[in-house]
Scaffold this active site. Structure first.
Site, PDB file in Angstrom:
ATOM      1  CE  LYS A  52       4.303  12.793  -0.160  1.00 41.74           C
ATOM      2  NZ  LYS A  52       4.429  11.347  -0.237  1.00 41.74           N
ATOM      3  CD  GLN A  96       6.775   8.550  -0.418  1.00 43.02           C
ATOM      4  OE1 GLN A  96       6.179   9.387   0.249  1.00 43.02           O
ATOM      5  NE2 GLN A  96       6.551   8.383  -1.707  1.00 43.02           N
ATOM      6  CG  ASP A 119      -0.350   8.098   2.143  1.00 43.83           C
ATOM      7  OD1 ASP A 119      -0.526   8.898   1.223  1.00 43.83           O
ATOM      8  OD2 ASP A 119       0.746   7.617   2.445  1.00 43.83           O
TER       9      ASP A 119
HETATM   10  N1  GUN Z   1       4.418   6.545  -3.318  1.00 42.30           N
HETATM   11  C1  GUN Z   1       3.892   6.949  -4.502  1.00 42.30           C
HETATM   12  N2  GUN Z   1       2.743   7.638  -4.292  1.00 42.30           N
HETATM   13  C2  GUN Z   1       2.542   7.649  -2.950  1.00 42.30           C
HETATM   14  C3  GUN Z   1       1.528   8.202  -2.133  1.00 42.30           C
HETATM   15  O1  GUN Z   1       0.563   8.819  -2.588  1.00 42.30           O
HETATM   16  N3  GUN Z   1       1.677   7.997  -0.797  1.00 42.30           N
HETATM   17  C4  GUN Z   1       2.730   7.310  -0.283  1.00 42.30           C
HETATM   18  N4  GUN Z   1       2.777   7.150   1.039  1.00 42.30           N
HETATM   19  N5  GUN Z   1       3.678   6.790  -1.017  1.00 42.30           N
HETATM   20  C5  GUN Z   1       3.588   6.963  -2.358  1.00 42.30           C
END
Ligand code: GUN
Length: 295
Positions: A52, A96, A119
């Site tokens: 990211k 995350q 998110d």
């Molecule tokens: N962990 C697995 N998928 C995601 C996601 O789409 N967003 C976040 N923040 N954590 C994750």
């Protein structure tokens, strides 16, 4: 059979965003800023977060990484989130997942300011999604929708089967596919661990979204001819032939399912890449909305 190529579609989304950033820089405006919080040392989370941040850099977004220890107190995490919420220079906040067991995910995700919730996990964002009100859509389902749009896949009146009911993928994608909108208007069946006849449902599906996290679960004898298959699985499997020591496997038995499909996403190179592009698109949307509400 058409491969729905996450590399091509995510590139297209990223190129558009990069062009927007160049316009902002030329106009001497600030650029969007994504802040990512990571807790502990989960290998998969480290990989996603690094990706990211790298993609932010590539398109010219600002990014910042907040690292917290696995043992961090919930109160300290709340303090961190409050600071980011109040920081006007930050447009998007991404915490995350998964979180350590002692932290209440539901409580914490609801504390991320709705206007920065890239998110889409805040209950306000989820509620808006359920109501069909424009809002931040969780990244993976949003990425899938961007893919359907890019390849102009007909969804109206089709029967979609979603395997998995997670808050991150299964539930939101089932809402999106059933919404009264372009690339929606499906009749949706949600299957999960207690569904007794998944094969029967799948054999009736025009579109299958496999999001259950079991590698190779969807077999060729579960898929009807010309189905559209979207594979959300990204399980790490030990693989000594790889430098990393693992390979990534999807929820679909790709080799045998692909020849029956009209379209299918590969793993890797499919939905996973779209998830990152979708987070960046959400960050840009957050930037626009926050800027327009400041003026
Ligand atoms: N962990 C697995 N998928 C995601 C996601 O789409 N967003 C976040 N923040 N954590 C994750």
């Amino acid at each position: 059979m058409q491969i729905l190529d996450g590399k091509i579609v995510s590139r297209a989304v990223m190129d558009q965003l990069k062009a927007k950033v160049e316009e902002l820089i030329a106009a001497k405006k600030r650029v969007p800023h994504l802040s990512v919080i990571i807790i502990g040392r989960n290998g998969a989370s480290e990989t996603y977060v690094a990706s990211k941040i790298k993609n932010c850099e590539e398109i010219g977004f600002k990014s910042s990484l907040v690292r917290l220890e696995e043992t961090v107190a919930e109160s300290a995490l709340i303090e961190t989130i409050n600071k980011l919420n109040e920081d006007d220079a930050i447009d998007g906040i991404l915490l995350q997942l998964p979180l350590p067991k002692h932290i209440n995910e539901q409580k914490i995700t609801s504390l991320i300011d709705y206007s920065k919730d890239v998110d889409g996990f805040n209950p306000i964002s989820m509620g808006n999604l359920a109501l069909g009100v424009p809002s931040f859509i969780p990244a993976t389902p949003f990425g899938i929708m961007l893919m359907l749009e890019y390849y102009n896949i007909e969804t109206s009146g089709k029967h979609a089967v979603v395997i998995g009911r997670s808050n991150i993928v299964g539930r939101p994608i089932s809402m999106l596919l059933s919404q009264n909108s372009t690339y929606g208007n499906c009749t949706v069946t949600v299957c999960h661990s207690r569904t007794t006849n998944i094969k029967e449902h799948c054999l009736n599906a025009d579109i299958i979204v496999a999001a259950l996290g079991i590698p190779g679960f969807l077999k060729a004898d579960m898929v009807k001819e010309n189905a559209v298959v979207i594979d959300v699985g990204i399980t790490r499997i030990k693989d000594t032939s790889k430098k990393s020591g693992y390979s990534i496997k999807g929820d679909v038995d790709f080799e045998n399912v692909a020849p029956k499909c009209s379209c299918i996403t590969p793993v890797p190179g499919g939905v996973g890449l779209m998830t990152i592009a979708a987070v960046l698109q959400n960050t840009y949307n957050a930037y626009l909305q926050r800027n327009s509400s400041c003026q």
